[in-house]
Design a protein around this motif. Sequence first.
Motif, PDB file in Angstrom:
ATOM      1  N   LYS A 133      -1.447  10.375   5.590  1.00 11.06           N
ATOM      2  CA  LYS A 133      -2.372  11.225   5.536  1.00 11.06           C
ATOM      3  C   LYS A 133      -1.823  12.600   5.238  1.00 11.06           C
ATOM      4  O   LYS A 133      -2.363  13.315   4.305  1.00 11.06           O
ATOM      5  CB  LYS A 133      -3.595  11.077   6.972  1.00 11.06           C
ATOM      6  N   SER A 134      -0.815  13.065   6.380  1.00  8.58           N
ATOM      7  CA  SER A 134      -0.285  14.169   6.257  1.00  8.58           C
ATOM      8  C   SER A 134       0.633  14.649   4.956  1.00  8.58           C
ATOM      9  O   SER A 134       0.384  15.646   4.569  1.00  8.58           O
ATOM     10  CB  SER A 134       0.569  14.721   7.450  1.00  8.58           C
ATOM     11  N   ALA A 135       1.317  13.407   4.587  1.00  8.45           N
ATOM     12  CA  ALA A 135       2.088  13.450   3.300  1.00  8.45           C
ATOM     13  C   ALA A 135       1.260  13.743   1.990  1.00  8.45           C
ATOM     14  O   ALA A 135       1.603  14.651   1.251  1.00  8.45           O
ATOM     15  CB  ALA A 135       2.895  12.252   2.877  1.00  8.45           C
TER      16      ALA A 135
ATOM     17  N   GLY B 116       9.228  14.284   4.146  1.00  6.32           N
ATOM     18  CA  GLY B 116       9.068  13.094   4.698  1.00  6.32           C
ATOM     19  C   GLY B 116       8.475  13.086   6.123  1.00  6.32           C
ATOM     20  O   GLY B 116       7.899  11.992   6.233  1.00  6.32           O
ATOM     21  N   GLU B 117       8.833  14.017   7.010  1.00  2.02           N
ATOM     22  CA  GLU B 117       8.688  13.737   8.309  1.00  2.02           C
ATOM     23  C   GLU B 117       7.529  14.930   9.002  1.00  2.02           C
ATOM     24  O   GLU B 117       8.003  16.077   8.472  1.00  2.02           O
ATOM     25  CB  GLU B 117       9.670  13.486   9.205  1.00  2.02           C
TER      26      GLU B 117
ATOM     27  N   SER C 228      -2.728  11.150  14.836  1.00  2.00           N
ATOM     28  CA  SER C 228      -3.154   9.906  15.284  1.00  2.00           C
ATOM     29  C   SER C 228      -3.650   9.784  16.708  1.00  2.00           C
ATOM     30  O   SER C 228      -2.692  10.167  17.602  1.00  2.00           O
ATOM     31  CB  SER C 228      -2.125   8.860  14.885  1.00  2.00           C
TER      32      SER C 228
ATOM     33  N   ASP D 187       5.069   3.431  -4.370  1.00  2.00           N
ATOM     34  CA  ASP D 187       6.225   3.247  -4.363  1.00  2.00           C
ATOM     35  C   ASP D 187       6.988   2.223  -3.764  1.00  2.00           C
ATOM     36  O   ASP D 187       7.834   1.498  -4.166  1.00  2.00           O
ATOM     37  CB  ASP D 187       7.001   4.372  -3.976  1.00  2.00           C
TER      38      ASP D 187
ATOM     39  N   ALA E 188       2.585   9.556  -2.187  1.00  2.00           N
ATOM     40  CA  ALA E 188       2.783  10.965  -1.772  1.00  2.00           C
ATOM     41  C   ALA E 188       4.440  11.255  -2.197  1.00  2.00           C
ATOM     42  O   ALA E 188       4.670  12.437  -1.967  1.00  2.00           O
ATOM     43  CB  ALA E 188       2.541  11.146  -0.516  1.00  2.00           C
TER      44      ALA E 188
END
Length: 207
Positions: free
Chosen positions: A16-18, A30-31, A60, A131, A159
């Motif tokens: 979601k954030s990505a 990535g994080e 979350s 991917d 993403a």
Amino acid sequence: MNDVKLAVLGGEGTGKSALTVRFLTKRFIGEYASNFESVYSKHLYLEGKQLNLEIYDPCSQPKKAKFSLTSELHWADGFVIVYDISDRSSFAFAKALVYRIREPQTSHCKSCVLHFRAVESAVLLVGNKQDLCHVREVGWEEGQKLALDNRCQFCELSAAEQCLERETECEQGKSGERGRQNLKQAPGSELSAQSPTWGSNSQTARS
Ligand SMILES: Nc1nc2c(ncn2[C@@H]2O[C@H](COP(=O)(O)OP(=O)(O)OP(=O)(O)O)[C@@H](O)[C@H]2O)c(=O)[nH]1
């Protein structure tokens, strides 16, 4: 200027954030720290109209009542429901969210209240991590069917990378082009993040 509020929902770690950050900045990071929920704001043009888009990205909260969605339904004009195509449980979670948003009792949702009639919220179902199609657990057709059956838009995306390249490698990866957003950033538009004005964990937005 029109205000449009979108809530990005889905299972833990689905991206979601990505996806939100990729959409807003065109970059994949990535994080992320997942301890805070955020509302991002961005001005953009869509089909010749200037919009002030607000995007709610929750953190979350496994212990939270998963499908109550009361605050989100009151706040949002539309929803982006994200699942991970390599994680079947995240598809089940997305399905439950779609059902919750579409269930008839959800008559108190913002768009219904505004229009005094049963106007449905727009819902985009996104199969992320295209991917990872070599370890796919959810078929493209399953996502499309869920969307069609519940009057949602549907796409698969990554993403993390350009879907077009991946499409040549993935037998089922036919949806990336459809998933492209046709949103154009307005000149001088600003991107900012703030804490939501509702929610159980309103704290400083992540940067
Ligand atoms: N391979 C791949 N990994 C991705 C993709 N999108 C996100 N990820 C990874 O998936 C993990 C979770 O991504 P997040 O964006 O934090 O997911 P989230 O849904 O916001 O996570 P929570 O807020 O904790 O629920 C991170 O390790 C990301 O790097 C993608 O398209 N492909």
